[in-house]
Design a protein around this motif. Structure first.
Motif, PDB file in Angstrom:
ATOM      1  N   LYS A 195       0.842  -1.204   0.000  1.00 33.86           N
ATOM      2  CA  LYS A 195       0.000   0.000   0.000  1.00 33.86           C
ATOM      3  C   LYS A 195       0.873   1.249   0.000  1.00 33.86           C
ATOM      4  CE  LYS A 195      -4.037   1.895   2.278  1.00 33.86           C
ATOM      5  NZ  LYS A 195      -5.240   1.505   2.995  1.00 33.86           N
ATOM      6  N   LYS A 196       0.624   2.129  -0.932  1.00 33.47           N
ATOM      7  CA  LYS A 196       1.407   3.364  -0.959  1.00 33.47           C
ATOM      8  C   LYS A 196       0.987   4.215   0.227  1.00 33.47           C
ATOM      9  CE  LYS A 196       1.854   3.515  -5.970  1.00 33.47           C
ATOM     10  NZ  LYS A 196       1.451   4.146  -7.220  1.00 33.47           N
ATOM     11  N   PRO A 197       1.958   4.699   1.010  1.00 32.48           N
ATOM     12  CA  PRO A 197       1.587   5.512   2.167  1.00 32.48           C
ATOM     13  C   PRO A 197       0.785   6.721   1.723  1.00 32.48           C
ATOM     14  CG  PRO A 197       3.956   5.087   2.124  1.00 32.48           C
ATOM     15  CD  PRO A 197       3.401   4.577   0.829  1.00 32.48           C
ATOM     16  N   ARG A 198      -0.270   7.013   2.481  1.00 32.85           N
ATOM     17  CA  ARG A 198      -1.129   8.143   2.119  1.00 32.85           C
ATOM     18  C   ARG A 198      -0.658   9.438   2.801  1.00 32.85           C
ATOM     19  NH1 ARG A 198      -2.459   4.144  -0.863  1.00 32.85           N
ATOM     20  NH2 ARG A 198      -4.638   3.503  -1.101  1.00 32.85           N
ATOM     21  N   ASP A 199       0.332   9.311   3.707  1.00 28.39           N
ATOM     22  CA  ASP A 199       0.694  10.462   4.537  1.00 28.39           C
ATOM     23  C   ASP A 199       2.037  11.078   4.149  1.00 28.39           C
ATOM     24  OD1 ASP A 199       2.201   8.286   5.218  1.00 28.39           O
ATOM     25  OD2 ASP A 199       2.188   8.683   7.376  1.00 28.39           O
ATOM     26  N   LEU A 200       2.534  10.780   2.928  1.00 23.12           N
ATOM     27  CA  LEU A 200       3.838  11.335   2.543  1.00 23.12           C
ATOM     28  C   LEU A 200       3.653  12.670   1.832  1.00 23.12           C
ATOM     29  CD1 LEU A 200       5.713   8.185   1.209  1.00 23.12           C
ATOM     30  CD2 LEU A 200       5.843   9.253   3.456  1.00 23.12           C
ATOM     31  N   PRO A 201       4.679  13.544   1.926  1.00 22.10           N
ATOM     32  CA  PRO A 201       4.561  14.822   1.220  1.00 22.10           C
ATOM     33  C   PRO A 201       4.422  14.595  -0.283  1.00 22.10           C
ATOM     34  CG  PRO A 201       6.742  14.555   2.268  1.00 22.10           C
ATOM     35  CD  PRO A 201       5.920  13.370   2.651  1.00 22.10           C
ATOM     36  N   ALA A 202       3.652  15.462  -0.928  1.00 19.64           N
ATOM     37  CA  ALA A 202       3.463  15.343  -2.384  1.00 19.64           C
ATOM     38  C   ALA A 202       4.803  15.587  -3.080  1.00 19.64           C
ATOM     39  CB  ALA A 202       2.439  16.363  -2.837  1.00 19.64           C
ATOM     40  N   GLY A 203       4.970  15.015  -4.248  1.00 17.82           N
ATOM     41  CA  GLY A 203       6.139  15.319  -5.065  1.00 17.82           C
ATOM     42  C   GLY A 203       7.338  14.423  -4.831  1.00 17.82           C
ATOM     43  N   LEU A 204       7.212  13.414  -3.931  1.00 17.40           N
ATOM     44  CA  LEU A 204       8.348  12.496  -3.747  1.00 17.40           C
ATOM     45  C   LEU A 204       8.499  11.637  -4.994  1.00 17.40           C
ATOM     46  CD1 LEU A 204       8.171  11.013  -0.117  1.00 17.40           C
ATOM     47  CD2 LEU A 204       9.398  13.007  -0.955  1.00 17.40           C
ATOM     48  N   GLU A 211      12.140   7.659  -3.643  1.00 21.82           N
ATOM     49  CA  GLU A 211      12.018   8.186  -2.264  1.00 21.82           C
ATOM     50  C   GLU A 211      10.836   7.537  -1.543  1.00 21.82           C
ATOM     51  OE1 GLU A 211      13.844  12.666  -3.119  1.00 21.82           O
ATOM     52  OE2 GLU A 211      11.729  12.274  -3.475  1.00 21.82           O
ATOM     53  N   THR A 212       9.736   7.363  -2.274  1.00 23.19           N
ATOM     54  CA  THR A 212       8.553   6.742  -1.670  1.00 23.19           C
ATOM     55  C   THR A 212       8.864   5.303  -1.271  1.00 23.19           C
ATOM     56  OG1 THR A 212       7.239   8.089  -3.148  1.00 23.19           O
ATOM     57  CG2 THR A 212       6.098   6.311  -2.047  1.00 23.19           C
ATOM     58  N   LEU A 213       9.475   4.556  -2.198  1.00 20.40           N
ATOM     59  CA  LEU A 213       9.779   3.153  -1.907  1.00 20.40           C
ATOM     60  C   LEU A 213      10.769   3.017  -0.752  1.00 20.40           C
ATOM     61  CD1 LEU A 213       9.894   1.710  -5.505  1.00 20.40           C
ATOM     62  CD2 LEU A 213       8.488   0.825  -3.674  1.00 20.40           C
ATOM     63  N   SER A 214      11.731   3.930  -0.677  1.00 21.56           N
ATOM     64  CA  SER A 214      12.696   3.889   0.429  1.00 21.56           C
ATOM     65  C   SER A 214      11.988   4.061   1.760  1.00 21.56           C
ATOM     66  CB  SER A 214      13.726   5.001   0.308  1.00 21.56           C
ATOM     67  OG  SER A 214      14.590   4.729  -0.711  1.00 21.56           O
ATOM     68  N   GLU A 215      11.030   4.973   1.785  1.00 18.88           N
ATOM     69  CA  GLU A 215      10.292   5.231   3.018  1.00 18.88           C
ATOM     70  C   GLU A 215       9.456   3.992   3.396  1.00 18.88           C
ATOM     71  OE1 GLU A 215      10.421   7.144   5.412  1.00 18.88           O
ATOM     72  OE2 GLU A 215       8.475   6.923   6.391  1.00 18.88           O
ATOM     73  N   VAL A 216       8.877   3.352   2.380  1.00 22.53           N
ATOM     74  CA  VAL A 216       8.085   2.144   2.657  1.00 22.53           C
ATOM     75  C   VAL A 216       8.980   1.045   3.227  1.00 22.53           C
ATOM     76  CG1 VAL A 216       6.752   0.314   1.541  1.00 22.53           C
ATOM     77  CG2 VAL A 216       6.352   2.677   0.951  1.00 22.53           C
ATOM     78  N   GLN A 217      10.161   0.896   2.660  1.00 17.94           N
ATOM     79  CA  GLN A 217      11.108  -0.113   3.160  1.00 17.94           C
ATOM     80  C   GLN A 217      11.506   0.198   4.603  1.00 17.94           C
ATOM     81  OE1 GLN A 217      12.474  -2.973   1.933  1.00 17.94           O
ATOM     82  NE2 GLN A 217      10.985  -2.807   0.276  1.00 17.94           N
ATOM     83  N   ARG A 218      11.733   1.495   4.872  1.00 17.77           N
ATOM     84  CA  ARG A 218      12.121   1.895   6.228  1.00 17.77           C
ATOM     85  C   ARG A 218      11.013   1.527   7.210  1.00 17.77           C
ATOM     86  NH1 ARG A 218      11.375   5.017   9.990  1.00 17.77           N
ATOM     87  NH2 ARG A 218       9.678   6.183   9.033  1.00 17.77           N
ATOM     88  N   ARG A 219       9.766   1.797   6.828  1.00 19.98           N
ATOM     89  CA  ARG A 219       8.644   1.472   7.714  1.00 19.98           C
ATOM     90  C   ARG A 219       8.510  -0.043   7.878  1.00 19.98           C
ATOM     91  NH1 ARG A 219       3.869   5.915   6.268  1.00 19.98           N
ATOM     92  NH2 ARG A 219       5.260   7.703   6.343  1.00 19.98           N
ATOM     93  N   ALA A 220       8.768  -0.791   6.802  1.00 19.24           N
ATOM     94  CA  ALA A 220       8.664  -2.253   6.875  1.00 19.24           C
ATOM     95  C   ALA A 220       9.700  -2.806   7.859  1.00 19.24           C
ATOM     96  CB  ALA A 220       8.872  -2.864   5.486  1.00 19.24           C
TER      97      ALA A 220
END
Ligand SMILES: O=C(O)CCC(=O)C(=O)O
Length: 274
Positions: free
Chosen positions: A245-254, A258-267
């Motif tokens: 699931k793509k995080p819904r709370d990330l700043p726009a424009g990533l 960058e988005t995938l890195s953040e998802v991996q970090r959360r995982a």
């Protein structure tokens, strides 16, 4: 696909099919990977010096469609689920030679890293090896039965030697239950390994991953030889709350990277939670 193969998949949670793809098919798929690398570098995400991944290439090429639509595999997946199946995700993985052998993506189950939700993991993954994988090469490794009889196992809790390293020539297909514990093992002399990773689930369930866009070329298909709802989740907004699931709370424009890195970090954070 024989009943024996199906029984083996149910019991061990994975199945290895050497020689599933022909040499010509493998060459065509490798060419499509090369084309993606040169013409759309922005689709590629690098997790570490040995790990590159492209999870959203289908909108720009139909070269991989036949790999998703292999009838013997779909038969087995339909048999396993006992109901209509859906395509969920398509990703290209490259593991490059590296001196940094600490694995960024260690033992895990897919779809969710939340141990308490492991029984909810309801997807099957098909991997195609596009390069030969010998003993000295980076390999995919899996713990037999960890989708079922050994479902209690936590990552890294298995006994040494309990895992099976998947080796084989280019063209080998591997089907595994996303609930099985698995990892990518890095080897000091490992050559570049290329693989395709495809996920299927139940057409009636939530989408397990929204990282791959399903283009109209696929969603509009009415091929009677394919499962009727294979591409039915092209516009699904009901997404399992996990790594897909793509995080819904990330700043726009990533960027995608960058988005995938953040998802991996959360995982990783999720798996570290007791
Ligand atoms: O094959 C690899 O190197 C790792 C793949 C993996 O962990 C996955 O498919 O979830």
């Amino acid at each position: 696909m024989t009943n024996e193969a199906s029984a083996q998949f149910s019991e061990r949670g994975f199945l290895v099919l050497p020689g599933f793809l022909s040499t010509e098919q493998v060459a065509g798929l490798n060419k499509a990977v090369d084309d993606s690398l040169t013409s759309r570098p922005e689709d590629w995400w690098r997790l570490s010096d040995s790990f590159r991944q492209a999870p959203n290439v289908l909108p720009w090429t139909d070269a991989f469609d036949f790999a998703i639509e292999q009838r013997p595999i779909l038969d087995l997946v339909e048999h396993w689920f006992g109901e209509d199946v859906s395509f969920e995700e398509f990703s290209i993985l490259i593991r490059d030679p590296t001196e940094n052998l600490s694995e960024a993506k260690g033992w895990h189950r897919d779809i969710t890293r939340d141990y308490s939700r492991r029984a909810e993991i309801d997807a099957v993954s098909l991997i195609y090896l596009l390069t030969d994988v010998g003993e000295d090469d980076h390999c995919f490794s899996v713990i037999p039965g960890s989708h079922d009889g050994l479902l209690h196992l936590r990552p890294n809790e298995h006994k040494a030697g309990e895992e099976v390293d998947i080796l084989g020539p280019a063209g080998t297909a591997v089907l595994f239950h996303a609930r099985c514990l698995h990892c990518g093992k890095l080897k000091p002399k490992g050559r570049q390994r290329r693989s395709l990773h495809i996920y299927y689930s139940r057409a009636n369930g939530p989408r397990t991953s929204e990282w791959t866009d399903i283009p109209e070329r696929l969603s509009a298909k009415t091929d009677p030889l394919l499962p009727p709802r294979l591409y039915s989740k092209w516009n699904s907004t009901d997404v399992f709350d996990g790594t897909g699931k793509k995080p819904r709370d990330l700043p726009a424009g990533l960027t995608m990277a960058e988005t995938l890195s953040e998802v991996q970090r959360r995982a990783r954070e999720e798996s570290a939670r007791v």
